[in-house]
Design a protein around this motif. Structure first.
Motif, PDB file in Angstrom:
ATOM      1  N   SER A   1       0.699  -1.087  -0.009  1.00 61.33           N
ATOM      2  CA  SER A   1      -0.128  -0.067   0.068  1.00 61.33           C
ATOM      3  C   SER A   1       0.823   1.301   0.064  1.00 61.33           C
ATOM      4  CB  SER A   1      -0.928   0.038   1.208  1.00 61.33           C
ATOM      5  OG  SER A   1      -1.872  -1.154   1.255  1.00 61.33           O
ATOM      6  N   ALA A   2       1.960   1.124  -0.518  1.00 62.23           N
ATOM      7  CA  ALA A   2       3.038   2.449  -0.410  1.00 62.23           C
ATOM      8  C   ALA A   2       2.270   3.534  -1.229  1.00 62.23           C
ATOM      9  CB  ALA A   2       4.280   2.066  -1.200  1.00 62.23           C
ATOM     10  N   ASP A   3       2.528   4.651  -0.828  1.00 67.55           N
ATOM     11  CA  ASP A   3       1.979   5.975  -1.326  1.00 67.55           C
ATOM     12  C   ASP A   3       2.429   6.330  -2.665  1.00 67.55           C
ATOM     13  OD1 ASP A   3       0.223   7.303   1.085  1.00 67.55           O
ATOM     14  OD2 ASP A   3       2.353   6.489   1.845  1.00 67.55           O
ATOM     15  N   VAL A   4       3.754   5.900  -3.035  1.00 69.23           N
ATOM     16  CA  VAL A   4       4.140   5.930  -4.272  1.00 69.23           C
ATOM     17  C   VAL A   4       5.190   4.749  -4.703  1.00 69.23           C
ATOM     18  CG1 VAL A   4       6.045   7.373  -5.770  1.00 69.23           C
ATOM     19  CG2 VAL A   4       4.425   8.509  -4.276  1.00 69.23           C
ATOM     20  N   LYS A   5       4.959   4.267  -5.783  1.00 66.04           N
ATOM     21  CA  LYS A   5       5.904   2.985  -6.185  1.00 66.04           C
ATOM     22  C   LYS A   5       6.419   3.434  -7.504  1.00 66.04           C
ATOM     23  CE  LYS A   5       2.616  -0.293  -4.248  1.00 66.04           C
ATOM     24  NZ  LYS A   5       1.787  -1.572  -4.684  1.00 66.04           N
ATOM     25  N   VAL A   6       7.539   3.281  -7.590  1.00 66.56           N
ATOM     26  CA  VAL A   6       8.402   3.542  -8.671  1.00 66.56           C
ATOM     27  C   VAL A   6       9.228   2.117  -8.956  1.00 66.56           C
ATOM     28  CG1 VAL A   6      10.421   4.674  -9.550  1.00 66.56           C
ATOM     29  CG2 VAL A   6       8.757   5.962  -8.263  1.00 66.56           C
ATOM     30  N   TYR A   7       9.401   1.872 -10.189  1.00 65.48           N
ATOM     31  CA  TYR A   7      10.073   0.733 -10.794  1.00 65.48           C
ATOM     32  C   TYR A   7      11.285   1.298 -11.638  1.00 65.48           C
ATOM     33  CZ  TYR A   7      11.509  -3.796 -12.542  1.00 65.48           C
ATOM     34  OH  TYR A   7      12.549  -4.931 -12.860  1.00 65.48           O
ATOM     35  N   LEU A   8      12.489   1.292 -10.969  1.00 68.03           N
ATOM     36  CA  LEU A   8      13.313   2.123 -11.756  1.00 68.03           C
ATOM     37  C   LEU A   8      14.458   1.146 -12.446  1.00 68.03           C
ATOM     38  CD1 LEU A   8      15.008   4.935 -11.934  1.00 68.03           C
ATOM     39  CD2 LEU A   8      16.318   4.302  -9.840  1.00 68.03           C
ATOM     40  N   THR A   9      14.650   1.358 -13.650  1.00 67.66           N
ATOM     41  CA  THR A   9      15.646   0.373 -14.472  1.00 67.66           C
ATOM     42  C   THR A   9      16.389   1.188 -15.493  1.00 67.66           C
ATOM     43  OG1 THR A   9      15.538  -1.405 -15.663  1.00 67.66           O
ATOM     44  CG2 THR A   9      13.887   0.027 -16.287  1.00 67.66           C
ATOM     45  N   ALA A  10      17.174   0.647 -16.177  1.00 63.92           N
ATOM     46  CA  ALA A  10      18.040   0.973 -17.048  1.00 63.92           C
ATOM     47  C   ALA A  10      18.571   0.009 -17.926  1.00 63.92           C
ATOM     48  CB  ALA A  10      19.147   1.926 -16.436  1.00 63.92           C
ATOM     49  N   ASP A  11      19.195   0.391 -19.027  1.00 63.57           N
ATOM     50  CA  ASP A  11      19.750  -0.707 -19.874  1.00 63.57           C
ATOM     51  C   ASP A  11      20.886  -1.242 -19.137  1.00 63.57           C
ATOM     52  OD1 ASP A  11      19.982  -1.560 -23.013  1.00 63.57           O
ATOM     53  OD2 ASP A  11      22.064  -1.039 -22.192  1.00 63.57           O
ATOM     54  N   SER A  12      21.103  -2.580 -19.434  1.00 63.52           N
ATOM     55  CA  SER A  12      22.151  -3.404 -18.672  1.00 63.52           C
ATOM     56  C   SER A  12      23.717  -2.705 -19.151  1.00 63.52           C
ATOM     57  CB  SER A  12      22.017  -4.710 -19.070  1.00 63.52           C
ATOM     58  OG  SER A  12      22.369  -5.091 -20.228  1.00 63.52           O
ATOM     59  N   LYS A  13      23.548  -2.265 -20.231  1.00 66.44           N
ATOM     60  CA  LYS A  13      24.861  -1.494 -20.717  1.00 66.44           C
ATOM     61  C   LYS A  13      25.224  -0.469 -19.777  1.00 66.44           C
ATOM     62  CE  LYS A  13      26.304  -3.492 -25.305  1.00 66.44           C
ATOM     63  NZ  LYS A  13      26.215  -4.661 -24.689  1.00 66.44           N
ATOM     64  N   VAL A  14      24.457   0.349 -19.640  1.00 64.58           N
ATOM     65  CA  VAL A  14      24.429   1.665 -18.980  1.00 64.58           C
ATOM     66  C   VAL A  14      24.773   1.366 -17.506  1.00 64.58           C
ATOM     67  CG1 VAL A  14      23.122   3.678 -18.361  1.00 64.58           C
ATOM     68  CG2 VAL A  14      22.869   2.837 -20.636  1.00 64.58           C
ATOM     69  N   ARG A  15      23.877   0.261 -16.965  1.00 64.73           N
ATOM     70  CA  ARG A  15      24.065  -0.111 -15.375  1.00 64.73           C
ATOM     71  C   ARG A  15      25.582  -0.535 -15.575  1.00 64.73           C
ATOM     72  NH1 ARG A  15      20.663  -4.397 -14.011  1.00 64.73           N
ATOM     73  NH2 ARG A  15      19.538  -4.566 -16.001  1.00 64.73           N
ATOM     74  N   ALA A  16      26.187  -1.428 -16.393  1.00 59.92           N
ATOM     75  CA  ALA A  16      27.388  -1.836 -16.046  1.00 59.92           C
ATOM     76  C   ALA A  16      28.439  -0.791 -16.147  1.00 59.92           C
ATOM     77  CB  ALA A  16      27.634  -2.966 -17.139  1.00 59.92           C
ATOM     78  N   LYS A  17      28.065   0.229 -17.116  1.00 56.15           N
ATOM     79  CA  LYS A  17      29.077   1.285 -17.521  1.00 56.15           C
ATOM     80  C   LYS A  17      29.223   2.240 -15.964  1.00 56.15           C
ATOM     81  CE  LYS A  17      31.909   3.795 -19.956  1.00 56.15           C
ATOM     82  NZ  LYS A  17      31.217   4.989 -20.961  1.00 56.15           N
ATOM     83  N   ARG A  18      28.150   2.450 -15.403  1.00 59.86           N
ATOM     84  CA  ARG A  18      27.961   3.227 -14.105  1.00 59.86           C
ATOM     85  C   ARG A  18      28.641   2.386 -13.119  1.00 59.86           C
ATOM     86  NH1 ARG A  18      21.486   4.153 -14.289  1.00 59.86           N
ATOM     87  NH2 ARG A  18      21.451   5.708 -15.756  1.00 59.86           N
ATOM     88  N   ARG A  19      28.553   1.160 -12.897  1.00 61.33           N
ATOM     89  CA  ARG A  19      29.227   0.319 -12.040  1.00 61.33           C
ATOM     90  C   ARG A  19      30.810   0.443 -11.993  1.00 61.33           C
ATOM     91  NH1 ARG A  19      26.360  -3.979  -8.341  1.00 61.33           N
ATOM     92  NH2 ARG A  19      25.475  -1.832  -7.748  1.00 61.33           N
ATOM     93  N   TYR A  20      31.175   0.182 -13.389  1.00 58.76           N
ATOM     94  CA  TYR A  20      32.468   0.008 -13.873  1.00 58.76           C
ATOM     95  C   TYR A  20      33.129   1.562 -13.366  1.00 58.76           C
ATOM     96  CZ  TYR A  20      36.374   0.615 -17.180  1.00 58.76           C
ATOM     97  OH  TYR A  20      37.621   0.745 -17.747  1.00 58.76           O
ATOM     98  N   LEU A  21      32.536   2.601 -13.378  1.00 65.43           N
ATOM     99  CA  LEU A  21      33.158   4.004 -13.352  1.00 65.43           C
ATOM    100  C   LEU A  21      33.240   4.126 -11.552  1.00 65.43           C
ATOM    101  CD1 LEU A  21      31.416   6.225 -15.869  1.00 65.43           C
ATOM    102  CD2 LEU A  21      33.828   5.626 -15.845  1.00 65.43           C
ATOM    103  N   GLU A  22      31.925   3.488 -10.850  1.00 63.07           N
ATOM    104  CA  GLU A  22      32.181   3.665  -9.633  1.00 63.07           C
ATOM    105  C   GLU A  22      33.153   2.765  -9.055  1.00 63.07           C
ATOM    106  OE1 GLU A  22      27.839   3.292  -8.449  1.00 63.07           O
ATOM    107  OE2 GLU A  22      28.736   2.010  -7.396  1.00 63.07           O
ATOM    108  N   LEU A  23      33.585   1.620  -9.493  1.00 66.00           N
ATOM    109  CA  LEU A  23      34.654   0.851  -9.008  1.00 66.00           C
ATOM    110  C   LEU A  23      36.146   1.544  -9.410  1.00 66.00           C
ATOM    111  CD1 LEU A  23      33.297  -2.844  -9.909  1.00 66.00           C
ATOM    112  CD2 LEU A  23      33.663  -1.752  -7.658  1.00 66.00           C
ATOM    113  N   LYS A  24      36.004   2.035 -10.656  1.00 61.84           N
ATOM    114  CA  LYS A  24      37.468   2.802 -11.241  1.00 61.84           C
ATOM    115  C   LYS A  24      37.634   3.917 -10.105  1.00 61.84           C
ATOM    116  CE  LYS A  24      39.165   3.835 -15.287  1.00 61.84           C
ATOM    117  NZ  LYS A  24      39.116   4.462 -16.453  1.00 61.84           N
TER     118      LYS A  24
END
Ligand code: DC
Length: 239
Positions: A149-172
């Protein structure tokens, strides 16, 4: 003539925002910022599954050993504290925040979170937290199972390539040696496991709003969420 100060202050106890989505979609960055802006508590449910996974790893328990996972899970005490607004996960009283962000713990968390007993225990803790305060909670099953019953529900996604690139930059940035292709393969394997487990698989709740952040900045995603919050009639205290 006196000036009458009119203030809009609507305090809604137990107001909740659920943010679900796959690994690396930016849920925690967004959820943290939204919580800060609204003065809500940010609840990172992934950290709880990670703390439980760390416990199993330390005990040398295999993710396939359902019997031991179920026995040992009853002995674990996972709790949450907030220190200067930061969520601290306690595993049997020990602060494990700095130990749970590794790939090894993430994989173990994904594998052991398929277990019904592990989920029941952590879902109860998450629901208890949401009853006592206003929360922004992120995870995989928040809109579908933890806070239906949450007041706002969001399903947040992104292309797997974009997600991988973000994680790569974070780790780097952290100075860790990593390979972009391996990260993308790991992300896809984790998606497959989280979306196909029997209990509470990752999926978009029927009443959740889909936000694809592939082409959006964190600021743009946050603005979309504030808009959804405002549409529910929630007003911040602008005194
Ligand atoms: O969000 P994260 O990467 O920290 O989560 C680690 C794992 O925990 C994730 O792969 C699946 C599991 N998880 C879950 O099953 N349900 C949640 N609400 C949050 C995380």
């Amino acid at each position: 003539m006196g000036v009458t100060k009119v203030t809009t202050k609507i305090l809604i106890m137990g107001y909740s925002i659920a943010i679900d989505g796959p690994a690396g979609a930016g849920k925690s960055t967004i959820a943290k910022e939204v919580a800060k802006k609204l003065g809500f508590i940010y609840v990172d449910t992934g950290a709880m599954y990670r703390a439980m996974a760390l416990f199993f790893l330390r005990r040398g328990i295999s993710p396939e050993d359902t019997k031991r996972i179920e026995e040992e899970c009853e002995q674990v005490n996972i709790s949450i504290q907030y220190q200067q607004g930061v969520q601290v996960v306690l595993l049997n009283g020990e602060n494990v925040n700095h130990l749970i962000r590794t790939e090894e713990v993430g994989k173990m968390a994904s594998a052991t979170s398929t277990n019904g007993q592990v989920r029941r225990k952590l879902v109860a803790l998450q629901q208890e937290l949401a009853q006592s305060c206003c929360v922004v909670m992120d995870g995989r099953d928040i809109g579908t199972c933890v806070l239906p019953s949450a007041d706002v529900k969001v399903y947040l996604t992104a292309d797997s390539k974009v997600r991988a690139k973000r994680r790569y930059l974070e780790l780097k940035e952290k100075g860790e040696v990593c390979d972009l292709n391996t990260i993308e393969e790991d992300i896809k394997a984790r998606d497959l496991q989280d979306m196909n487990r029997k209990i509470s698989p990752l999926r978009q709740a029927q009443d959740a709003v889909l936000i694809d952040s592939s082409q959006l900045s964190p600021q743009e995603v946050m603005e979309k969420i504030y808009l959804l919050v405002q549409e529910t009639g929630y007003r911040e205290n602008k005194e």
